[in-house]
Enzyme design. Structure first.
Site, short mmCIF file in Angstrom:
data_model
loop_
_atom_site.label_atom_id
_atom_site.label_comp_id
_atom_site.label_asym_id
_atom_site.label_seq_id
_atom_site.Cartn_x
_atom_site.Cartn_y
_atom_site.Cartn_z
N HIS A 46 0.89 -1.16 0.00
CA HIS A 46 0.00 0.00 0.00
C HIS A 46 0.93 1.21 0.00
CE1 HIS A 46 -3.22 -2.75 1.88
NE2 HIS A 46 -3.43 -2.62 0.59
N GLU A 86 1.84 -5.18 10.57
CA GLU A 86 1.41 -3.79 10.62
C GLU A 86 2.38 -3.12 11.57
OE1 GLU A 86 -1.04 -2.50 8.92
OE2 GLU A 86 -2.24 -4.21 8.25
ZN LIG Z 1 -1.73 -1.97 4.17
#
Ligand SMILES: [Zn+2]
Ligand SMILES: *[C@@H]1O[C@H](CO)[C@@H](O)[C@H](O)[C@H]1NC(C)=O
Ligand SMILES: *[C@@H]1O[C@H](CO)[C@@H](O)[C@H](O)[C@H]1NC(C)=O
Ligand SMILES: *[C@@H]1O[C@H](CO)[C@@H](O)[C@H](O)[C@H]1NC(C)=O
Ligand SMILES: *[C@@H]1O[C@H](CO)[C@@H](O)[C@H](O)[C@H]1NC(C)=O
Length: 449
Positions: free
Chosen positions: A91, A299
């Site tokens: 991302h 994350e």
């Molecule tokens: Zn992501």
């Protein structure tokens, strides 16, 4: 000072004495040009231990550059040497992972040349591949200090790359993107064993499965969907979170200190993907099911694109985790599957009994599976050969991978047919269907010029 002249200066100094411990990768956000420069500069500095290559291009024609690092022969697969990887910035606006991975490259190289025993042992027995940015186009669209928006998240065609892989539980109708295709081809080229995919916007380690058969979920609820290697995956995820400065801390990993909101924290900083939220076409499920590579999704920052001044802190928080995580590849079982002439058998189906997800031997005939301590039965099947199985004890200690080779007997005309698909290797029908569908898609895409 431009990167190139910095590099020349360092090279000159290197001839005069050991300056390899001079920090070279700054704690700044490297845009695409700077990323390409620093990767090339690092290979110029450490040519013996590095190889930069591209796995493909982005929609806007940027290279997806990988740095391979190893103590010897960074440019090739050595039979039986495990291949591991990190992927960042899938991302485009989740920027911390991209910079962590650049720091990690330097940390490995400095550590190796400075004689750090831990890093030396690891790089002498492993080849590491680091792709700092899987979505360089998205990154260029993103803004620092934007902690929560989706600006820059998608690729240049506006698609979420982490929903773009062929799925094994339901049909994924999204058109496969060039960046996704590059990763799929990469997985076919190199027999990866262990991997992690670095994201931002939360703080936890997330492990498969992310998706589930549609009839086992409803709109608001997805259960914990354990994969056959759930024990190993939990252990791998804990290795990351417990070695991290605060990922394991439930009171911190809710990210309220950055985002507000009311998400509960995550116990020990880990979660099953589906139990967090169900998602289709995710890279970690694909790595595991299609390529036999154990991947988790990390994350690493509550804020997706924090102030550049915070980068040294993020590096401090993640350094040990990043190192310890990849070392976990060195536990479990490995071996070579050979034919009657002692030639490697490529693509033999290997299964740990009781775990209904077979994986395949690589081009060198090797298989490799990370396992926790215990006794296991390994089953091997290949069309034209008789099935074989053997039992093995696994200590689970690092650098103590049990060695279990197989020599398969060819099928004689009098031998009963024992197709691997109906003997020993059981796969759920939906996985089977998806594997067939995926193979067909791959085949069709390879035929179309
Ligand atoms: Zn992501
Ligand atoms: C990329 O960053 C460099 C500094 O490292 C800067 O000189 C250059 O202008 C930047 N390029 C773009 C396209 O922003
Ligand atoms: C969804 O599944 C959960 C768990 O089985 C159940 O508690 C819930 O009532 C279901 N919701 C709907 C709308 O069916
Ligand atoms: C992983 O499993 C091994 C073997 O059971 C255990 O010793 C180790 O503590 C586990 N690691 C974590 C982080 O839980
Ligand atoms: C980033 O943080 C530093 C140090 O806290 C601060 O001085 C600076 O203003 C911040 N930058 C931006 C763009 O807010």
């Amino acid at each position: 000072m431009p990167q190139r002249s910095t590099c020349t200066l360092l090279l000159t100094l290197a001839l005069l004495g050991n300056v390899f411990s001079v920090p070279f990768v700054e704690h700044v956000y490297h845009n695409y040009t700077a990323l390409v420069d620093i990767m090339n500069d690092l290979t110029d500095l450490y040519p013996q231990y590095t190889e930069v290559y591209s796995v493909g291009k982005s929609v806007e024609d940027r290279e997806l550059l990988v740095m391979a690092i190893a103590g010897t022969d960074p440019d090739k697969h050595i039979p039986g040497r495990p291949e591991v990887k990190y992927v960042g910035n899938m991302h485009g606006n989740e920027a911390v992972g991209r910079e962590l991975l650049l720091q990690l490259i330097e940390h490995y190289l400095v550590g190796y040349t400075d004689g750090d025993a831990d890093i030396k042992q690891f790089l002498d027995e492993t080849r590491v591949h680091i792709l700092p940015s899987m979505n360089p186009d998205g990154f260029e669209e993103s803004d620092m200090l934007d902690c929560t928006s989706i600006k820059g998240r998608f690729n240049a065609n506006g698609l979420n790359l982490n929903r773009n892989f062929p799925d094994f539980f339901e049909e994924n109708t999204q058109e496969i993107q060039i960046e996704t295709r590059a990763i799929m081809d990469w997985l076919e080229d190199i027999p990866f064993i262990l991997s992690a995919n670095l994201h931002g916007g939360a703080l936890l380690a997330n492990y498969p499965y992310d998706n589930i058969e549609p009839d086992k979920k409803n709109a608001s609820y997805c259960p914990y969907h354990a994969c056959p290697d759930d024990d190993t995956y939990r252990n791998l995820s804990l290795t990351y979170s417990l070695n991290h400065e605060n990922m394991y801390d439930e009171d911190f990993n809710d990210c309220e200190h950055v985002r507000g909101g009311n998400r509960p924290g995550f116990k020990d900083g880990i979660t099953n993907g589906c139990a967090w939220y169900q998602a289709i076409g995710v890279m970690q499920d694909y790595n595991y099911i299609a390529a036999g590579c154990m991947e988790i999704t990390l994350e690493v920052s509550c804020c997706k694109y924090p102030n550049v001044t915070e980068l040294p802190t993020f590096w401090d928080w993640n350094r040990k985790s990043l190192i310890e995580y990849l070392k976990q590849v060195h536990k479990g079982v490995k071996g070579q599957v050979l034919d009657e002439n002692d030639d490697p058998i490529v693509g033999a189906s290997v299964r740990v009994q009781g775990r209904d997800l077979p994986f395949k031997t690589a081009s060198d005939g090797y298989y490799w599976r990370i396992l926790l301590p215990g006794t296991y039965t390994i089953e091997v099947a290949k069309e034209g050969y008789q099935n074989a199985q053997k039992s093995v004890a696994v200590s689970g200690d690092l650098y103590d991978v049990s060695l279990l080779d197989f020599k398969l007997e060819p099928m004689t005309t009098s031998t009963q047919s024992n197709d691997p698909s109906d003997d020993g290797v059981a796969v759920s029908p939906s996985i089977c269907l998806s594997v067939i569908m995926t193979s067909l898609i791959i085949l069709v895409l390879k035929v179309i010029p």
